[in-house]
Design an enzyme around this catalytic site. Structure first.
Site, PDB file in Angstrom:
ATOM      1  N   ARG A   1      -0.094   8.878  13.733  1.00 29.18           N
ATOM      2  CA  ARG A   1       0.609   8.841  15.009  1.00 29.18           C
ATOM      3  C   ARG A   1       0.658  10.246  15.578  1.00 29.18           C
ATOM      4  O   ARG A   1      -0.095  10.612  16.441  1.00 29.18           O
ATOM      5  CB  ARG A   1       2.030   8.295  14.813  1.00 29.18           C
ATOM      6  CG  ARG A   1       2.082   6.810  14.695  1.00 29.18           C
ATOM      7  CD  ARG A   1       3.365   6.344  14.090  1.00 29.18           C
ATOM      8  NE  ARG A   1       3.451   6.705  12.685  1.00 29.18           N
ATOM      9  CZ  ARG A   1       4.322   6.212  11.844  1.00 29.18           C
ATOM     10  NH1 ARG A   1       5.230   5.370  12.264  1.00 29.18           N
ATOM     11  NH2 ARG A   1       4.307   6.560  10.584  1.00 29.18           N
TER      12      ARG A   1
ATOM     13  N   LYS B   1      12.183  -0.207  -3.955  1.00 29.22           N
ATOM     14  CA  LYS B   1      12.727  -0.195  -2.587  1.00 29.22           C
ATOM     15  C   LYS B   1      13.252  -1.572  -2.235  1.00 29.22           C
ATOM     16  O   LYS B   1      12.706  -2.574  -2.660  1.00 29.22           O
ATOM     17  CB  LYS B   1      11.610   0.152  -1.598  1.00 29.22           C
ATOM     18  CG  LYS B   1      11.497   1.624  -1.290  1.00 29.22           C
ATOM     19  CD  LYS B   1      10.710   1.768   0.002  1.00 29.22           C
ATOM     20  CE  LYS B   1      10.193   3.163   0.233  1.00 29.22           C
ATOM     21  NZ  LYS B   1       9.165   3.188   1.277  1.00 29.22           N
TER      22      LYS B   1
ATOM     23  N   HIS C   1       0.586  -0.880  13.687  1.00 30.13           N
ATOM     24  CA  HIS C   1      -0.263  -1.266  12.550  1.00 30.13           C
ATOM     25  C   HIS C   1      -1.448  -2.127  13.029  1.00 30.13           C
ATOM     26  O   HIS C   1      -2.573  -1.968  12.587  1.00 30.13           O
ATOM     27  CB  HIS C   1       0.529  -2.100  11.538  1.00 30.13           C
ATOM     28  CG  HIS C   1       1.676  -1.389  10.878  1.00 30.13           C
ATOM     29  ND1 HIS C   1       2.967  -1.860  10.932  1.00 30.13           N
ATOM     30  CD2 HIS C   1       1.729  -0.251  10.143  1.00 30.13           C
ATOM     31  CE1 HIS C   1       3.765  -1.055  10.238  1.00 30.13           C
ATOM     32  NE2 HIS C   1       3.048  -0.058   9.764  1.00 30.13           N
TER      33      HIS C   1
ATOM     34  N   SER D   1       8.173   0.974  11.804  1.00 27.54           N
ATOM     35  CA  SER D   1       8.928  -0.215  11.372  1.00 27.54           C
ATOM     36  C   SER D   1      10.418   0.079  11.365  1.00 27.54           C
ATOM     37  O   SER D   1      11.232  -0.783  11.714  1.00 27.54           O
ATOM     38  CB  SER D   1       8.488  -0.643   9.968  1.00 27.54           C
ATOM     39  OG  SER D   1       7.131  -0.977   9.956  1.00 27.54           O
TER      40      SER D   1
HETATM   41  P1  ADP Z   1       4.037   3.455   4.346  1.00 29.09           P
HETATM   42  O1  ADP Z   1       5.375   3.123   3.789  1.00 29.09           O
HETATM   43  O2  ADP Z   1       2.922   3.413   3.354  1.00 29.09           O
HETATM   44  O3  ADP Z   1       3.976   4.683   5.241  1.00 29.09           O
HETATM   45  P2  ADP Z   1       3.932   1.893   6.743  1.00 29.09           P
HETATM   46  O4  ADP Z   1       3.936   0.413   6.834  1.00 29.09           O
HETATM   47  O5  ADP Z   1       5.088   2.605   7.317  1.00 29.09           O
HETATM   48  O6  ADP Z   1       3.725   2.195   5.234  1.00 29.09           O
HETATM   49  O7  ADP Z   1       2.602   2.477   7.397  1.00 29.09           O
HETATM   50  C1  ADP Z   1       1.325   2.147   6.931  1.00 29.09           C
HETATM   51  C2  ADP Z   1       0.309   3.010   7.661  1.00 29.09           C
HETATM   52  O8  ADP Z   1       0.331   2.695   9.052  1.00 29.09           O
HETATM   53  C3  ADP Z   1       0.532   4.515   7.574  1.00 29.09           C
HETATM   54  O9  ADP Z   1      -0.723   5.153   7.518  1.00 29.09           O
HETATM   55  C4  ADP Z   1       1.247   4.833   8.860  1.00 29.09           C
HETATM   56  O10 ADP Z   1       1.006   6.173   9.260  1.00 29.09           O
HETATM   57  C5  ADP Z   1       0.551   3.868   9.798  1.00 29.09           C
HETATM   58  N1  ADP Z   1       1.365   3.532  10.969  1.00 29.09           N
HETATM   59  C6  ADP Z   1       2.649   3.124  11.015  1.00 29.09           C
HETATM   60  N2  ADP Z   1       3.060   2.948  12.294  1.00 29.09           N
HETATM   61  C7  ADP Z   1       2.000   3.253  13.081  1.00 29.09           C
HETATM   62  C8  ADP Z   1       1.788   3.322  14.498  1.00 29.09           C
HETATM   63  N3  ADP Z   1       2.747   3.052  15.383  1.00 29.09           N
HETATM   64  N4  ADP Z   1       0.562   3.692  14.925  1.00 29.09           N
HETATM   65  C9  ADP Z   1      -0.397   3.996  14.028  1.00 29.09           C
HETATM   66  N5  ADP Z   1      -0.271   3.992  12.703  1.00 29.09           N
HETATM   67  C10 ADP Z   1       0.918   3.625  12.223  1.00 29.09           C
END
Ligand code: ADP
Length: 162
Positions: A92, A43, A19, A130
């Site tokens: 990703r 959630k 992130h 995450s």
């Molecule tokens: P959501 O539940 O909305 O998917 P996340 O916190 O999992 O929320 O992810 C928020 C954003 O960050 C999404 O666009 C996700 O694809 C991106 N993201 C999550 N992990 C990574 C990573 N390792 N590299 C790049 N982008 C990421």
């Protein structure tokens, strides 16, 4: 000239180096980036809303161009209320594409003024999520390569009774 700003929404449960990489890339393009934590009442996250906000604020404390907020309900309503026309998402692998494509077209239908901008992660974060981090932390694995020290400490506390 008005400032260019964008919203980066997500669950951030918890924030990872993946992130953070996306936020830093976005900051090279936008004067201000709002990191918007989805407060989803349905959630049950590991970290509550306040904890997720605090961790993100700690990570970005030295950059006044990064603003951390939380929102409830539809992202497009939050964006419209801020008069923000740019949403940021991270990509990703190809596996992210289907979902992100669906969401971004839905958001465009609901909020035609808005557009989603995608940033590609650094390849070293391509596998990082995450949920993977939480699994590793739960079984007391080393997460220091995935998350900053404040998040690592919070994970230790969260799983200290397991
Ligand atoms: P959501 O539940 O909305 O998917 P996340 O916190 O999992 O929320 O992810 C928020 C954003 O960050 C999404 O666009 C996700 O694809 C991106 N993201 C999550 N992990 C990574 C990573 N390792 N590299 C790049 N982008 C990421």
């Amino acid at each position: 000239m008005s400032k260019k700003f964008a919203i980066y929404p997500g669950s951030f449960d918890p924030i990872t180096y993946g992130h953070i990489d996306i936020v830093r890339r976005a900051r090279q393009v936008f004067d201000q980036v709002y990191v918007a934590v989805l407060h989803n009442l349905e959630k049950k996250p590991l970290f509550d809303n306040e904890q997720r906000l605090e961790l993100i604020k700690t990570v970005f404390k030295d950059d006044p161009g990064i603003i951390v907020e939380s929102f409830q309900g539809l992202l497009v309503d939050y964006a419209a209320q801020k008069k923000c026309h740019t949403l940021i998402r991270g990509l990703r692998a190809l596996s992210d594409f289907d979902y992100e494509f669906q969401i971004s077209l839905t958001n465009r239908k609901l909020y035609p003024e808005g557009d989603t901008v995608f940033f590609m992660t650094d390849e070293k974060h391509a596998y990082l999520s995450s949920s993977i981090v939480k699994q590793v932390a739960k079984y007391k694995g080393n997460v220091s390569v995935f998350v900053p020290p404040c998040v690592e400490a919070a994970l230790k506390v969260a799983y200290s009774h397991e």
